[in-house]
Design an enzyme around this catalytic site. Structure first.
Site, PDB file in Angstrom:
ATOM      1  N   HIS A 164       0.953  -1.795  -0.163  1.00  0.00           N
ATOM      2  CA  HIS A 164      -0.043   0.114  -0.255  1.00  0.00           C
ATOM      3  C   HIS A 164       0.995   1.231   0.152  1.00  0.00           C
ATOM      4  CE1 HIS A 164      -3.687   2.289   1.939  1.00  0.00           C
ATOM      5  NE2 HIS A 164      -2.363   3.605   2.139  1.00  0.00           N
ATOM      6  N   GLU A 165       1.841   1.153   0.855  1.00  0.00           N
ATOM      7  CA  GLU A 165       2.333   2.249   1.101  1.00  0.00           C
ATOM      8  C   GLU A 165       3.876   2.758  -0.038  1.00  0.00           C
ATOM      9  OE1 GLU A 165       2.706   4.663   3.201  1.00  0.00           O
ATOM     10  OE2 GLU A 165       0.397   3.827   4.329  1.00  0.00           O
ATOM     11  N   HIS A 180       1.906   4.084  -2.965  1.00  0.00           N
ATOM     12  CA  HIS A 180       2.223   6.100  -3.275  1.00  0.00           C
ATOM     13  C   HIS A 180       3.881   6.334  -3.354  1.00  0.00           C
ATOM     14  CE1 HIS A 180      -1.842   5.701  -0.351  1.00  0.00           C
ATOM     15  NE2 HIS A 180      -1.557   5.787   0.360  1.00  0.00           N
TER      16      HIS A 180
END
Length: 385
Positions: free
Chosen positions: A80-81, A84
């Site tokens: 998820h990170e 980003h």
């Protein structure tokens, strides 16, 4: 959830206290906070009884299996990170680190998105990644055997679907808050207005989180226990503090455009580097100038007089001191475009800390001198209004 001079570019940023580096992704450090280890142990303890049900006879190894599940779960948080981070880098924004902590993860992105579309894409890619992992895990449940593997895949599916959905709630510091910020920014043309709207969304979300245990029985039919209240308080405190910080930052930044280098510049006089300091001060007073720059024999600016060094030089010594002795050499970072304003101005003087900067026009001619003290004074005046 979601700028350095060349001679400092190689220096790594200081690691936050209480973190351990476990590797890097796309040049960004991956850090694990000490709080993660506490959560990993809690996850292992919570999962142990369920593991015992699907895989009896493991004994103490059921806690090891729980720890493995915690690692797998946070591996999906890392995905998820990382999404980003990759998209932020795609848009030219440096990413210094990805940190896994007790509430999930955080990607440290330097700088700001230049357009609402960039803000939207960087924010939404995280929840979409979690949803994709969750849906993929659901599909995997159709083919994997039951038992321990099935339990891990089931937990991975549920956790990622939950993370993906919750992160789309429109309130900072959640990713959905940044999505809302991008939408308001696009509609209003004002980035700070978008941040303020998203920050208030975060505050409302925090109030909803603290109220949840009181509504839990009516909605789910289950009575909340002490752990439910503790978790609600922790999540609400995290959301409220993040939203409040974003709100303060937005209000502060909304005042930065008033800081314009050209308006804050001091009139300057130029003298040869070997001119006595007393003579340079006399010329500055006659011209009602607030700064002095020194020139080389070819008439090229090479230094800017440091105000503190000038004031520290006794007047009786100034006739015998060359102006160059109290001037700082004009390194590239001390020459700034005269049209700098707002956040660009603050970032420029932060990259090369100094007391004075020479402002130059596009053709290279000197416009004036900008002092850090004048910028600080103007900033305090605008903030206090």
């Amino acid at each position: 959830m979601s700028e350095p001079p060349a001679d400092h570019a190689a220096a790594p940023p200081p690691r936050p206290p209480g973190t351990v580096r476990i590797g890097s992704i796309a040049g960004s450090d991956v850090l694990v906070s000490s709080s993660w280890f506490v959560v990993a142990l809690l996850i292992a303890a919570v999962m142990a009884p369920r593991i015992d049900q699907v895989q009896p006879g493991l004994g103490p190894w059921r806690f090891v299996a729980g720890l493995v599940f915690a690692v797998v779960l946070y591996g999906s948080v890392l995905l998820h990170e990382a999404s980003h981070a990759f998209l932020a880098r795609h848009y030219g924004m440096p990413v210094t680190s990805i940190t896994l902590h007790f509430l999930g993860g955080m990607t440290a992105i330097e700088g700001e998105a230049r357009r609402p579309r960039e803000e939207f894409m960087i924010a939404v890619v995280g929840p979409l990644t979690s949803l994709a992992v969750g849906i993929g895990a659901l599909a995997l449940l159709l083919v994997v055997p039951g038992g321990l593997i099935g339990l891990v895949v089931e937990g991975l599916a549920g956790a990622n679907l939950l993370v993906g959905i919750l992160n789309l709630i429109p309130g900072l510091p959640l990713d959905g808050g940044r999505v809302l910020k991008a939408a308001v920014w696009q509609a209003s043309g004002n980035q700070h207005r978008g941040t303020i709207a998203a920050a208030w969304g975060g505050r409302v979300t925090a109030l909803a989180a603290i109220a949840w245990p009181f509504l839990q029985e009516a909605v789910l039919g289950s009575t909340p226990d002490l752990l439910d209240f503790i978790l609600a308080f922790v999540v609400a405190a995290f959301l409220w503090s993040g939203a409040t910080a974003a709100l303060g930052s937005a209000r502060l930044r909304s005042r930065l455009p008033a800081l314009q280098a050209r308006r804050l510049a001091r009139r300057t006089v130029a003298v040869a580097a070997d001119v006595p300091l007393a003579e340079a001060v006399r010329l500055a007073r006659e011209a009602q100038a607030g700064s002095i720059i020194t020139l080389d024999p070819a008439g090229v600016p090479v230094g800017v007089v440091n105000e503190a060094a000038l004031l520290a030089t006794p007047e009786e010594r100034r006739p015998w001191v060359a102006t160059a002795a109290v001037a700082r050499h004009l390194d590239p970072g001390l020459r700034l475009p005269a049209d700098l304003a707002g956040e660009e101005l603050v970032r420029a003087i932060s990259r090369t800390p100094a007391g004075e900067y020479v402002l130059v026009e596009a053709d290279g001619t000197v416009y004036g001198v900008l002092t850090t003290s004048d910028v600080d004074r103007a900033f305090r005046e605008h903030v206090s209004r």
